[in-house]
Design a protein around this motif. Structure first.
Motif, PDB file in Angstrom:
ATOM      1  N   GLY A   1      -0.137  -3.020  -6.767  1.00 28.11           N
ATOM      2  CA  GLY A   1       0.700  -3.017  -7.953  1.00 28.11           C
ATOM      3  C   GLY A   1       2.041  -2.373  -7.658  1.00 28.11           C
ATOM      4  N   ASP A   2       2.815  -2.112  -8.715  1.00 36.20           N
ATOM      5  CA  ASP A   2       4.175  -1.613  -8.527  1.00 36.20           C
ATOM      6  C   ASP A   2       4.414  -0.276  -9.211  1.00 36.20           C
ATOM      7  N   ALA A   3       3.337   0.477  -9.484  1.00 34.45           N
ATOM      8  CA  ALA A   3       3.472   1.723 -10.243  1.00 34.45           C
ATOM      9  C   ALA A   3       3.706   2.947  -9.364  1.00 34.45           C
ATOM     10  N   GLY A   4       3.728   2.774  -8.040  1.00 36.49           N
ATOM     11  CA  GLY A   4       4.044   3.904  -7.168  1.00 36.49           C
ATOM     12  C   GLY A   4       2.844   4.488  -6.459  1.00 36.49           C
ATOM     13  N   PHE A   5       3.127   5.468  -5.580  1.00 37.41           N
ATOM     14  CA  PHE A   5       2.100   6.000  -4.683  1.00 37.41           C
ATOM     15  C   PHE A   5       1.093   6.916  -5.381  1.00 37.41           C
ATOM     16  N   GLU A   6       1.308   7.240  -6.645  1.00 36.80           N
ATOM     17  CA  GLU A   6       0.341   8.074  -7.369  1.00 36.80           C
ATOM     18  C   GLU A   6      -0.695   7.244  -8.133  1.00 36.80           C
ATOM     19  N   THR A   7      -0.635   5.919  -7.990  1.00 41.49           N
ATOM     20  CA  THR A   7      -1.554   5.049  -8.725  1.00 41.49           C
ATOM     21  C   THR A   7      -3.006   5.440  -8.500  1.00 41.49           C
ATOM     22  N   MET A   8      -3.405   5.624  -7.251  1.00 44.79           N
ATOM     23  CA  MET A   8      -4.818   5.848  -6.960  1.00 44.79           C
ATOM     24  C   MET A   8      -5.299   7.220  -7.424  1.00 44.79           C
ATOM     25  N   VAL A   9      -4.481   8.239  -7.267  1.00 47.68           N
ATOM     26  CA  VAL A   9      -4.912   9.562  -7.746  1.00 47.68           C
ATOM     27  C   VAL A   9      -4.997   9.561  -9.267  1.00 47.68           C
ATOM     28  N   ASP A  10      -4.087   8.869  -9.922  1.00 46.71           N
ATOM     29  CA  ASP A  10      -4.163   8.775 -11.380  1.00 46.71           C
ATOM     30  C   ASP A  10      -5.409   8.005 -11.807  1.00 46.71           C
ATOM     31  N   ASP A  11      -5.744   6.957 -11.062  1.00 53.34           N
ATOM     32  CA  ASP A  11      -6.956   6.197 -11.375  1.00 53.34           C
ATOM     33  C   ASP A  11      -8.208   7.048 -11.176  1.00 53.34           C
ATOM     34  N   GLU A  12      -8.225   7.865 -10.117  1.00 53.44           N
ATOM     35  CA  GLU A  12      -9.396   8.723  -9.887  1.00 53.44           C
ATOM     36  C   GLU A  12      -9.566   9.730 -11.025  1.00 53.44           C
ATOM     37  N   HIS A  13      -8.464  10.205 -11.576  1.00 51.46           N
ATOM     38  CA  HIS A  13      -8.569  11.128 -12.706  1.00 51.46           C
ATOM     39  C   HIS A  13      -9.039  10.405 -13.963  1.00 51.46           C
TER      40      HIS A  13
ATOM     41  N   TYR B   1       3.432   2.814   0.032  1.00 45.49           N
ATOM     42  CA  TYR B   1       2.780   3.775  -0.852  1.00 45.49           C
ATOM     43  C   TYR B   1       1.804   4.661  -0.074  1.00 45.49           C
ATOM     44  N   PHE B   2       1.059   4.061   0.860  1.00 42.20           N
ATOM     45  CA  PHE B   2       0.108   4.847   1.645  1.00 42.20           C
ATOM     46  C   PHE B   2       0.841   5.910   2.465  1.00 42.20           C
ATOM     47  N   MET B   3       1.929   5.531   3.110  1.00 41.77           N
ATOM     48  CA  MET B   3       2.711   6.506   3.874  1.00 41.77           C
ATOM     49  C   MET B   3       3.246   7.614   2.959  1.00 41.77           C
ATOM     50  N   GLN B   4       3.683   7.239   1.765  1.00 39.48           N
ATOM     51  CA  GLN B   4       4.214   8.229   0.818  1.00 39.48           C
ATOM     52  C   GLN B   4       3.112   9.145   0.288  1.00 39.48           C
TER      53      GLN B   4
ATOM     54  N   LYS C   1      -7.712  -7.651   6.321  1.00 33.59           N
ATOM     55  CA  LYS C   1      -6.821  -8.521   5.556  1.00 33.59           C
ATOM     56  C   LYS C   1      -5.460  -7.833   5.454  1.00 33.59           C
ATOM     57  N   PRO C   2      -4.377  -8.577   5.303  1.00 33.28           N
ATOM     58  CA  PRO C   2      -3.050  -7.950   5.281  1.00 33.28           C
ATOM     59  C   PRO C   2      -2.800  -7.129   4.018  1.00 33.28           C
ATOM     60  N   THR C   3      -2.103  -6.026   4.192  1.00 35.58           N
ATOM     61  CA  THR C   3      -1.663  -5.178   3.076  1.00 35.58           C
ATOM     62  C   THR C   3      -0.174  -5.406   2.869  1.00 35.58           C
ATOM     63  N   THR C   4       0.266  -5.500   1.629  1.00 32.50           N
ATOM     64  CA  THR C   4       1.677  -5.770   1.377  1.00 32.50           C
ATOM     65  C   THR C   4       2.546  -4.616   1.864  1.00 32.50           C
ATOM     66  N   ASN C   5       3.800  -4.940   2.140  1.00 29.14           N
ATOM     67  CA  ASN C   5       4.746  -3.915   2.589  1.00 29.14           C
ATOM     68  C   ASN C   5       4.869  -2.794   1.568  1.00 29.14           C
ATOM     69  N   ARG C   6       4.912  -3.147   0.302  1.00 31.62           N
ATOM     70  CA  ARG C   6       5.041  -2.130  -0.752  1.00 31.62           C
ATOM     71  C   ARG C   6       3.840  -1.205  -0.774  1.00 31.62           C
ATOM     72  N   SER C   7       2.635  -1.768  -0.639  1.00 26.72           N
ATOM     73  CA  SER C   7       1.426  -0.954  -0.686  1.00 26.72           C
ATOM     74  C   SER C   7       1.298  -0.069   0.538  1.00 26.72           C
ATOM     75  N   LEU C   8       1.654  -0.588   1.707  1.00 23.42           N
ATOM     76  CA  LEU C   8       1.594   0.233   2.911  1.00 23.42           C
ATOM     77  C   LEU C   8       2.604   1.376   2.822  1.00 23.42           C
TER      78      LEU C   8
ATOM     79  N   THR D   1       4.738   9.102   9.897  1.00 25.62           N
ATOM     80  CA  THR D   1       5.025   8.111   8.853  1.00 25.62           C
ATOM     81  C   THR D   1       6.473   7.624   8.855  1.00 25.62           C
ATOM     82  N   ALA D   2       7.397   8.390   9.433  1.00 29.00           N
ATOM     83  CA  ALA D   2       8.824   8.151   9.219  1.00 29.00           C
ATOM     84  C   ALA D   2       9.292   6.784   9.712  1.00 29.00           C
ATOM     85  N   GLU D   3       8.896   6.391  10.926  1.00 22.96           N
ATOM     86  CA  GLU D   3       9.376   5.122  11.489  1.00 22.96           C
ATOM     87  C   GLU D   3       8.870   3.935  10.671  1.00 22.96           C
ATOM     88  N   ALA D   4       7.595   3.949  10.335  1.00 23.79           N
ATOM     89  CA  ALA D   4       7.038   2.859   9.537  1.00 23.79           C
ATOM     90  C   ALA D   4       7.680   2.817   8.157  1.00 23.79           C
ATOM     91  N   GLU D   5       7.901   3.970   7.559  1.00 24.16           N
ATOM     92  CA  GLU D   5       8.525   4.018   6.231  1.00 24.16           C
ATOM     93  C   GLU D   5       9.912   3.383   6.263  1.00 24.16           C
TER      94      GLU D   5
END
Length: 308
Positions: A81-93, A219-222, A210-217, A145-149
């Protein structure tokens, strides 16, 4: 008893699929299990069964872009999705809130593996006061993370957020087989056992291959950047008991150096943390047949100790 349900993700798009496993006897606590990158919650059935047998309720979901959540929300494999790197922690809460409606009078614990440990570290910095303890399994320290980001940010500026940059993905994670000899599947770094590797690669609910989108990857680095240093550790309640476990041949954990780095960040900010490293084992210590019982018993003993 098994509950199976869904809730609306914080990304405003997906319905997150989750399960609550309940022991036949009166439960003594709840363990919320947070799975890692590209996998899904049912890869932990052995561990879930042990936790339930020990008297714990176990709650687990499949993250957005992963597992059954990605299957139910068609077209979202590898897309968070497009809600940012806190999506998963917010979902866990959000999941915690659902579980607490059913089990409000027992201690609440987290277990997070790999990316799940990163999410757990985000969680304890934001909501740690709600917990009785946390286990971090296969966590990372100062991960590169810096180079990939930089590559992924360039892709996104070019309008390629939903595409996959294989070169950037390789920079981010492709190097992790460096100590594994011949790499055929690309996941050899998770475990020495070829049966675990093949099962992982062929699992229809597993998005790792399976491939992960650039935006999602990105988010993982962030997400990893969000839990670095004493700046992160200072946000974690000092009274929260923490248990960190890993294999010393795990590249994600810096071959144990990153695991100890996290423990030192916490020690340096006044926290109580117990660290156990398993010599000779790679990333998924809970999937080695010769030690998985020991790993699970150690987690149970740690949580039991907090209840006492």
């Amino acid at each position: 008893m098994l509950y199976e349900d869904q809730f609306a993700s914080s990304n405003g798009r997906d319905q997150v699929q989750y399960w609550i496993y309940v022991p036949a006897a009166k439960p003594k606590g709840v363990i919320q299990l947070i799975h890692g990158f590209g996998e899904h919650a049912r890869r932990y059935l052995h561990m879930i069964a042990r936790f339930v047998e020990a008297g714990y309720v176990v709650a687990a979901d499949d993250h957005v872009g992963h597992g059954k959540t990605a299957i139910v929300n068609e077209g979202t494999w590898g897309d968070w999705g497009d809600a940012g790197f806190e999506t998963m922690v917010d979902d866990e809460h959000l999941l915690t809130g659902r579980v607490r409606q059913l089990f409000s009078d027992v201690p609440y614990f987290l277990f997070g593996h790999s990316m799940g440990s990163v999410i757990a570290r985000q969680y304890i910095a934001r909501f740690g006061g709600e917990l009785a303890g946390v286990t971090l399994c296969g966590t990372c320290g100062d991960f590169p993370t810096a180079e990939a980001e930089a590559m992924l940010q360039k892709d996104i500026k070019a309008g390629k957020e939903l595409e996959t940059d294989a070169e950037a993905a390789g920079v981010a994670m492709g190097w992790m087989g460096e100590r594994c000899g011949e790499v055929k599947l690309g996941n050899e770094w998770i475990c020495h056992d070829p049966y675990v590797q093949v099962d992982h690669a062929n699992d229809p609910f597993d998005a790792f291959t399976k491939p992960t989108t650039n935006r999602s990857l990105l988010y993982f680095m962030q997400m990893i950047d969000d839990v670095k240093g004493t700046e992160w550790a200072e946000k974690v309640p000092t009274e929260l008991p923490i248990y960190s476990i890993a294999g010393d041949q795990d590249p994600f954990g810096g071959y144990a150096s990153g695991v100890y780095q996290v423990s030192n960040w916490l020690y340096d900010t006044g926290h109580s943390i117990k660290t156990k490293v398993y010599p000779g084992y790679r990333h998924e210590i809970h999937n080695y047949k010769e030690i998985k019982d020991e790993v699970e018993e150690g987690v149970i003993a740690f949580f039991d100790e907090q209840i006492k």
